[in-house]
Design an enzyme around this catalytic site. Structure first.
Site, PDB file in Angstrom:
ATOM      1  CD  GLN A 193      -3.439  -4.586   6.651  1.00  0.00           C
ATOM      2  OE1 GLN A 193      -3.618  -3.512   6.072  1.00  0.00           O
ATOM      3  NE2 GLN A 193      -3.802  -5.732   6.117  1.00  0.00           N
ATOM      4  CG  ASP A 239      -9.440  -0.274   5.430  1.00  0.00           C
ATOM      5  OD1 ASP A 239      -9.231  -0.694   4.271  1.00  0.00           O
ATOM      6  OD2 ASP A 239      -8.665  -0.469   6.387  1.00  0.00           O
ATOM      7  CE  LYS A 243      -3.742  -2.498   2.292  1.00  0.00           C
ATOM      8  NZ  LYS A 243      -4.480  -2.814   3.532  1.00  0.00           N
TER       9      LYS A 243
HETATM   10  N1  GUN Z   1      -6.720  -7.063   6.297  1.00  0.00           N
HETATM   11  C1  GUN Z   1      -7.073  -7.760   5.194  1.00  0.00           C
HETATM   12  N2  GUN Z   1      -7.650  -6.947   4.282  1.00  0.00           N
HETATM   13  C2  GUN Z   1      -7.658  -5.716   4.830  1.00  0.00           C
HETATM   14  C3  GUN Z   1      -8.121  -4.453   4.362  1.00  0.00           C
HETATM   15  O1  GUN Z   1      -8.658  -4.291   3.268  1.00  0.00           O
HETATM   16  N3  GUN Z   1      -7.944  -3.415   5.219  1.00  0.00           N
HETATM   17  C4  GUN Z   1      -7.380  -3.565   6.451  1.00  0.00           C
HETATM   18  N4  GUN Z   1      -7.270  -2.499   7.223  1.00  0.00           N
HETATM   19  N5  GUN Z   1      -6.944  -4.707   6.910  1.00  0.00           N
HETATM   20  C5  GUN Z   1      -7.080  -5.788   6.094  1.00  0.00           C
END
Ligand code: GUN
Length: 298
Positions: A96, A119, A52
């Protein structure tokens, strides 16, 4: 059979976003700034956050990463979230998941300012999404919608079967496919671990979206001819023949299912790259909202 090339589409979207960023720079505007909080040392989570941050650099965004140790208290994490909520330089941020067991994930998701929740996990955004209102849409489901749209795959009146009801993928996907508009207007069945006779259901599906994290769960005999198959699974399977000691496996038995499908996403290179592109898109939206709020204040 057509392969839904998420990598190619993701690159196209990132190029579009990079152009937007260039325009902002030319106008003397601040560029979007995405921050990520990661708690603990889970290998997969570190890899995702890393991708990311790298994607932010590629399109010209600013990015910040906040690493916290695996024994971080809930209070300390909530204080960091409050700090990012208040930080005017940051347009959007993510925490995350998964979080270590001493931390209540629901409390954490509620603490994020809904306007910075790129998110789309805050109940305000989730609720708006369910009511066909404009909001942040979780990045993976948003990426699947974008793939369906860019490949012009009909969804109206189709039977979409979603397998898995996680808050990150299955649950929002089941809502989005039944919403008004395109992609949407589907008849949706949400299946999960307690669903009986799943083959009876999947074999009637025009579109199958699977996110269960069980390699090769979906077999050819569970799928009707010409179905559209979206595979969200990304499980690390030990494999000594690979330099990293593992390979990435999807939830679909691709080799056999692809012989029956009309469209199918590969793993890797399908849904995964789309998630990153849509997180960037959400950050761009967050920046615009943030800027409008600041202009109102001034
Ligand atoms: N863990 C797995 N997929 C995601 C996501 O799209 N966002 C976040 N914050 N954690 C994740």
């Amino acid at each position: 059979m057509t392969i839904l090339d998420g990598k190619k589409v993701s690159n196209e979207i990132q190029e579009e976003i990079a152009l937007e960023v260039q325009k902002m720079k030319n106008n003397g505007e601040k560029v979007p700034h995405l921050a990520a909080i990661i708690v603990g040392n889970d290998g997969a989570s570190l890899t995702y956050v890393n991708s990311k941050v790298r994607a932010c650099k590629r399109v010209g965004f600013e990015s910040s990463e906040y690493r916290m140790s695996s024994n971080t208290s809930e209070l300390k994490l909530l204080a960091k979230i409050e700090e990012l909520n208040k930080n005017d330089d940051i347009d959007g941020f993510i925490v995350q998941l998964p979080l270590p067991p001493q931390i209540n994930t629901q409390k954490v998701l509620l603490a994020v300012d809904a306007d910075k929740d790129v998110d789309g996990f805050h109940p305000t955004n989730f609720g708006k999404m369910s009511l066909d209102m404009s909001s942040f849409i979780p990045a993976t489901p948003f990426g699947i919608l974008e793939l369906l749209e860019r490949y012009d795959i009909p969804t109206k009146g189709k039977h979409t079967v979603v397998i898995g009801r996680s808050y990150i993928v299955g649950r929002p996907m089941s809502i989005l496919m039944g919403r008004q508009g395109f992609p949407g207007n589907s008849t949706v069945t949400l299946t999960h671990e307690f669903t009986k006779n799943i083959t009876q259901i999947t074999s009637q599906a025009d579109i199958i979206i699977i996110a269960v994290g069980i390699p090769h769960f979906l077999k050819a005999e569970m799928v009707k001819d010409d179905a559209v198959i979206i595979d969200v699974g990304i499980t690390r399977v030990p494999d000594d023949s690979k330099p990293r000691g593992y390979r990435i496996s999807g939830d679909v038995d691709f080799e056999n299912v692809s012989k029956k499908a009309s469209y199918i996403t590969p793993v890797p290179g399908g849904v995964g790259p789309m998630t990153i592109a849509m997180l960037l898109k959400n950050t761009l939206l967050a920046k615009e909202t943030h800027r409008a709020k600041q202009l109102q204040k001034d």
